[in-house]
Scaffold this active site. Sequence first.
Site, PDB file in Angstrom:
ATOM      1  N   ASP A  13       0.373  -1.212   0.313  1.00 53.42           N
ATOM      2  CA  ASP A  13      -0.069   0.084   0.358  1.00 53.42           C
ATOM      3  C   ASP A  13       0.711   1.159   0.100  1.00 53.42           C
ATOM      4  O   ASP A  13       2.055   0.765  -0.124  1.00 53.42           O
ATOM      5  CB  ASP A  13      -0.424  -0.277   1.371  1.00 53.42           C
ATOM      6  CG  ASP A  13      -1.635   1.414   1.146  1.00 53.42           C
ATOM      7  OD1 ASP A  13      -1.987   1.776   0.469  1.00 53.42           O
ATOM      8  OD2 ASP A  13      -1.447   1.627   3.217  1.00 53.42           O
ATOM      9  N   LEU A  14       0.735   2.380  -0.512  1.00 57.65           N
ATOM     10  CA  LEU A  14       1.426   3.667  -0.592  1.00 57.65           C
ATOM     11  C   LEU A  14       1.099   4.401   0.594  1.00 57.65           C
ATOM     12  O   LEU A  14       1.755   4.806   1.824  1.00 57.65           O
ATOM     13  CB  LEU A  14       0.796   4.211  -1.491  1.00 57.65           C
ATOM     14  CG  LEU A  14       1.727   5.710  -2.008  1.00 57.65           C
ATOM     15  CD1 LEU A  14       3.181   5.456  -1.759  1.00 57.65           C
ATOM     16  CD2 LEU A  14       1.197   6.475  -3.361  1.00 57.65           C
ATOM     17  N   ASP A  15      -0.350   5.062   0.487  1.00 61.96           N
ATOM     18  CA  ASP A  15      -0.347   5.826   1.591  1.00 61.96           C
ATOM     19  C   ASP A  15      -0.950   5.661   3.559  1.00 61.96           C
ATOM     20  O   ASP A  15      -1.102   4.608   2.866  1.00 61.96           O
ATOM     21  CB  ASP A  15      -1.418   6.813   1.568  1.00 61.96           C
ATOM     22  CG  ASP A  15      -2.172   7.394   0.360  1.00 61.96           C
ATOM     23  OD1 ASP A  15      -1.012   8.258   0.020  1.00 61.96           O
ATOM     24  OD2 ASP A  15      -3.098   6.948  -0.898  1.00 61.96           O
ATOM     25  N   THR A  21       1.423  10.570   3.644  1.00 65.22           N
ATOM     26  CA  THR A  21       0.491  11.338   3.291  1.00 65.22           C
ATOM     27  C   THR A  21      -1.196  10.970   3.664  1.00 65.22           C
ATOM     28  O   THR A  21      -1.654  11.761   3.360  1.00 65.22           O
ATOM     29  CB  THR A  21       0.643  10.642   1.454  1.00 65.22           C
ATOM     30  OG1 THR A  21       0.550   9.189   1.612  1.00 65.22           O
ATOM     31  CG2 THR A  21       1.891  11.107   1.015  1.00 65.22           C
ATOM     32  N   TRP A  29     -10.291  15.614   3.779  1.00 64.40           N
ATOM     33  CA  TRP A  29     -11.340  15.317   3.767  1.00 64.40           C
ATOM     34  C   TRP A  29     -11.974  16.509   4.708  1.00 64.40           C
ATOM     35  O   TRP A  29     -13.498  16.321   5.285  1.00 64.40           O
ATOM     36  CB  TRP A  29     -11.461  14.208   4.260  1.00 64.40           C
ATOM     37  CG  TRP A  29     -11.519  12.643   3.254  1.00 64.40           C
ATOM     38  CD1 TRP A  29     -10.741  12.353   2.690  1.00 64.40           C
ATOM     39  CD2 TRP A  29     -12.347  13.078   1.740  1.00 64.40           C
ATOM     40  NE1 TRP A  29     -10.953  11.224   1.811  1.00 64.40           N
ATOM     41  CE2 TRP A  29     -11.541  11.443   1.039  1.00 64.40           C
ATOM     42  CE3 TRP A  29     -13.093  14.114   1.256  1.00 64.40           C
ATOM     43  CZ2 TRP A  29     -12.274  11.368  -0.239  1.00 64.40           C
ATOM     44  CZ3 TRP A  29     -13.524  13.493  -0.207  1.00 64.40           C
ATOM     45  CH2 TRP A  29     -13.462  12.232  -0.683  1.00 64.40           C
ATOM     46  N   LYS A  49      -9.215   5.118   5.330  1.00 58.80           N
ATOM     47  CA  LYS A  49      -8.085   4.929   5.237  1.00 58.80           C
ATOM     48  C   LYS A  49      -7.888   3.471   4.405  1.00 58.80           C
ATOM     49  O   LYS A  49      -8.975   2.740   4.483  1.00 58.80           O
ATOM     50  CB  LYS A  49      -7.234   4.424   6.438  1.00 58.80           C
ATOM     51  CG  LYS A  49      -6.465   5.278   6.973  1.00 58.80           C
ATOM     52  CD  LYS A  49      -5.830   4.992   8.109  1.00 58.80           C
ATOM     53  CE  LYS A  49      -5.444   6.140   8.953  1.00 58.80           C
ATOM     54  NZ  LYS A  49      -4.203   5.230  10.297  1.00 58.80           N
ATOM     55  N   SER A 120      -2.188   0.560  -4.590  1.00 54.57           N
ATOM     56  CA  SER A 120      -2.333   1.358  -3.916  1.00 54.57           C
ATOM     57  C   SER A 120      -4.289   1.714  -4.584  1.00 54.57           C
ATOM     58  O   SER A 120      -3.939   1.718  -5.476  1.00 54.57           O
ATOM     59  CB  SER A 120      -1.709   2.843  -3.522  1.00 54.57           C
ATOM     60  OG  SER A 120      -2.538   3.799  -3.447  1.00 54.57           O
ATOM     61  N   ALA A 121      -5.001   2.195  -3.953  1.00 54.32           N
ATOM     62  CA  ALA A 121      -6.014   2.770  -4.518  1.00 54.32           C
ATOM     63  C   ALA A 121      -6.393   4.390  -4.286  1.00 54.32           C
ATOM     64  O   ALA A 121      -6.960   4.403  -5.519  1.00 54.32           O
ATOM     65  CB  ALA A 121      -7.534   2.829  -3.217  1.00 54.32           C
ATOM     66  N   LYS A 151     -10.716  -2.200  -1.628  1.00 54.39           N
ATOM     67  CA  LYS A 151     -10.553  -2.486  -0.535  1.00 54.39           C
ATOM     68  C   LYS A 151     -12.020  -2.067   0.096  1.00 54.39           C
ATOM     69  O   LYS A 151     -12.421  -1.641   0.387  1.00 54.39           O
ATOM     70  CB  LYS A 151      -9.167  -2.385   0.299  1.00 54.39           C
ATOM     71  CG  LYS A 151      -8.341  -1.862  -0.650  1.00 54.39           C
ATOM     72  CD  LYS A 151      -7.410  -0.971  -0.346  1.00 54.39           C
ATOM     73  CE  LYS A 151      -5.399  -1.291  -1.389  1.00 54.39           C
ATOM     74  NZ  LYS A 151      -4.960  -0.153  -0.851  1.00 54.39           N
ATOM     75  N   GLU A 175       0.036  -3.068   4.451  1.00 55.81           N
ATOM     76  CA  GLU A 175      -1.206  -1.696   4.902  1.00 55.81           C
ATOM     77  C   GLU A 175      -1.767  -1.665   6.362  1.00 55.81           C
ATOM     78  O   GLU A 175      -0.855  -1.615   7.210  1.00 55.81           O
ATOM     79  CB  GLU A 175      -2.385  -2.982   4.662  1.00 55.81           C
ATOM     80  CG  GLU A 175      -3.546  -3.240   3.314  1.00 55.81           C
ATOM     81  CD  GLU A 175      -3.379  -1.545   2.763  1.00 55.81           C
ATOM     82  OE1 GLU A 175      -3.728  -0.363   3.206  1.00 55.81           O
ATOM     83  OE2 GLU A 175      -3.546  -1.854   1.763  1.00 55.81           O
ATOM     84  N   ASP A 176      -1.700  -0.169   5.906  1.00 51.85           N
ATOM     85  CA  ASP A 176      -1.912   0.368   7.798  1.00 51.85           C
ATOM     86  C   ASP A 176      -4.295   0.645   8.121  1.00 51.85           C
ATOM     87  O   ASP A 176      -3.789   1.086   8.654  1.00 51.85           O
ATOM     88  CB  ASP A 176      -2.028   1.733   7.192  1.00 51.85           C
ATOM     89  CG  ASP A 176      -2.355   2.829   6.597  1.00 51.85           C
ATOM     90  OD1 ASP A 176      -2.981   2.222   4.888  1.00 51.85           O
ATOM     91  OD2 ASP A 176      -2.175   4.135   6.654  1.00 51.85           O
TER      92      ASP A 176
HETATM   93  C1  G6P Z   1      -5.582   5.716  -0.019  1.00 49.47           C
HETATM   94  C2  G6P Z   1      -5.524   6.486   1.195  1.00 49.47           C
HETATM   95  C3  G6P Z   1      -7.639   7.155   0.944  1.00 49.47           C
HETATM   96  C4  G6P Z   1      -7.535   7.844   0.036  1.00 49.47           C
HETATM   97  C5  G6P Z   1      -8.037   6.682  -1.593  1.00 49.47           C
HETATM   98  C6  G6P Z   1      -8.027   7.526  -3.015  1.00 49.47           C
HETATM   99  O1  G6P Z   1      -5.830   4.228  -0.268  1.00 49.47           O
HETATM  100  O2  G6P Z   1      -5.506   5.499   2.149  1.00 49.47           O
HETATM  101  O3  G6P Z   1      -7.352   7.814   1.544  1.00 49.47           O
HETATM  102  O4  G6P Z   1      -8.501   8.524  -0.285  1.00 49.47           O
HETATM  103  O5  G6P Z   1      -6.257   6.560  -1.691  1.00 49.47           O
HETATM  104  O6  G6P Z   1      -6.806   8.228  -3.176  1.00 49.47           O
HETATM  105  P1  G6P Z   1      -6.942   9.830  -4.665  1.00 49.47           P
HETATM  106  O7  G6P Z   1      -5.640  10.065  -4.475  1.00 49.47           O
HETATM  107  O8  G6P Z   1      -7.016   8.507  -6.208  1.00 49.47           O
HETATM  108  O9  G6P Z   1      -8.035  10.281  -3.836  1.00 49.47           O
HETATM  109 MG    MG Z   2      -2.990   2.681   3.275  1.00 51.80          MG
END
Ligand code: G6P
Ligand code: MG
Length: 229
Positions: A13-15, A21, A29, A49, A120-121, A151, A175-176
């Site tokens: 996962d990234l964020d 981030t 948000w 998240k 990452s989403a 997810k 993942e976090d």
């Molecule tokens: C990640 C983050 C979420 C975020 C999602 C979509 O999963 O944890 O907080 O809403 O990505 O990110 P985006 O940059 O496409 O809005």
């Molecule tokens: Mg994350």
Amino acid sequence: MVDFKNIKGFVFDLDGVIADTSVYHSKAWHQLADELGVQWSEDLANNLKGVSRMDSLELILKTGGKENDYTQEEKEKYAAKKNTNYLELLKGMNASAILPGISDFLTSLEEHDYKLSLASASKNSPLVLEQLGLAQYFKEKVDPSTLKHGKPDPEIFARGAEVLGLKPEECIGIEDAKVGVESINSAGETSIGIGDPNILNEADINFTSTTDLTLNNIQKAMEVGQLND
Ligand code: G6P
Ligand code: MG
């Protein structure tokens, strides 16, 4: 728990795992929730998240009992506004936003010939990786705009293994987010949860901080897990 020796790849996962981030996502948000008159809380922040942009907006509206108050067009405008605020917060972000221990961990994974992919989403993940100077580690990425389900559905982590040409049981997912850990588990990979063990209680392995992410620690945790199987 699978044998550490069988592991060939890591799906990240990234964020909140690679970079700090998730605080920027939360901040953006939170700003929007205030504007919409929806009460912000730690719980809401945690539940957002790992959740895609539109699903996050829906969750915020639902939390405030406002899920039927806006047209699709209005919702898209709000989601775009959040993204503009998020991108504003990202400006000037650099390698100092890489979470502690991650750079060393990525180097050691490369040295040991593990394959790496990103699950990452976030549609902003290529930009974030560029800004952090980590793009070279993640040649294989799942494009979230091609996914049918977010997810906790297994789709994204299953694809994270697929793009590496690996079987799920040969991969560790990191993942976090609670929904992220659920996605890894249902994809049939070994899950590492980074953060509060009470929230990430379904993770196969839990580390409270990214500084604990070392191959040695993972190997040890998997050996303990096998003894407990
Ligand atoms: C990640 C983050 C979420 C975020 C999602 C979509 O999963 O944890 O907080 O809403 O990505 O990110 P985006 O940059 O496409 O809005
Ligand atoms: Mg994350």
